[in-house]
Design a protein around this motif. Structure first.
Motif, PDB file in Angstrom:
ATOM      1  N   SER A  86      27.456  18.570  20.013  1.00  0.00           N
ATOM      2  CA  SER A  86      26.858  19.463  19.017  1.00  0.00           C
ATOM      3  C   SER A  86      26.994  18.922  17.593  1.00  0.00           C
ATOM      4  N   LEU A  87      27.583  17.728  17.425  1.00  0.00           N
ATOM      5  CA  LEU A  87      27.690  17.128  16.101  1.00  0.00           C
ATOM      6  C   LEU A  87      26.316  16.716  15.595  1.00  0.00           C
ATOM      7  N   LYS A  88      26.172  16.708  14.272  1.00  0.00           N
ATOM      8  CA  LYS A  88      24.900  16.367  13.640  1.00  0.00           C
ATOM      9  C   LYS A  88      25.005  15.001  12.974  1.00  0.00           C
TER      10      LYS A  88
ATOM     11  N   ASP B 280      23.195  11.685  11.191  1.00  0.00           N
ATOM     12  CA  ASP B 280      22.043  11.551  10.296  1.00  0.00           C
ATOM     13  C   ASP B 280      20.923  10.754  10.969  1.00  0.00           C
TER      14      ASP B 280
ATOM     15  N   ILE C 262      27.654   9.604  11.058  1.00  0.00           N
ATOM     16  CA  ILE C 262      28.295  10.803  10.538  1.00  0.00           C
ATOM     17  C   ILE C 262      29.471  10.350   9.664  1.00  0.00           C
TER      18      ILE C 262
ATOM     19  N   ASP D 252      29.701  22.798   9.660  1.00  0.00           N
ATOM     20  CA  ASP D 252      28.314  22.470   9.972  1.00  0.00           C
ATOM     21  C   ASP D 252      28.180  21.416  11.066  1.00  0.00           C
ATOM     22  N   GLY D 253      29.303  20.786  11.420  1.00  0.00           N
ATOM     23  CA  GLY D 253      29.266  19.735  12.430  1.00  0.00           C
ATOM     24  C   GLY D 253      28.634  18.448  11.943  1.00  0.00           C
ATOM     25  N   ASP D 254      28.623  18.251  10.599  1.00  0.00           N
ATOM     26  CA  ASP D 254      27.999  17.038  10.078  1.00  0.00           C
ATOM     27  C   ASP D 254      28.959  16.133   9.305  1.00  0.00           C
TER      28      ASP D 254
END
Length: 105
Positions: free
Chosen positions: A5-7, A9, A14, A77-79
């Motif tokens: 679920s990480l965001k 780029d 990240i 936000d997981g980013d």
């Protein structure tokens, strides 16, 4: 939070803040991709993606100052990642303990 679920780029990266686990000292900021994150989780040492060299690197493998991972966190936000480490020596390529030694006036 789950890894999937990480965001990352648009470049598959990240940002990762590296902090000394027992003192809270911020040592450095680097980039991870999915492979370096997997290696970090697998080995218990920090792995990053070098944007300038375009290759994986295991922090401290050359200098002997390997960073042992104590905890790995994601922000709300997981980013962005926060990795708390036991860093026995300098974290900066200049030989400084932390990369953050240039105070702005």
């Amino acid at each position: 939070m789950q890894v999937d679920s990480l965001k990352f780029d648009a470049h598959g990266l990240i940002p990762c803040v590296v902090q000394q686990w027992d003192t809270g000292e911020v040592l450095m900021v680097a980039w991870m991709n999915a492979e370096s994150l997997a290696l970090t989780l697998e080995t218990g040492t920090t792995w990053f993606w070098s944007r300038s060299r375009r290759e994986l690197w295991n922090k401290g493998a050359t200098s002997g100052n390997m960073q042992q991972v104590r905890e790995l966190w994601a922000d709300c936000d997981g980013d962005t990642l926060l990795v708390k480490v036991d860093s026995p020596g300098p974290a900066c390529h200049t030989g400084a303990r932390s990369c953050f030694f240039n105070r702005l006036d």
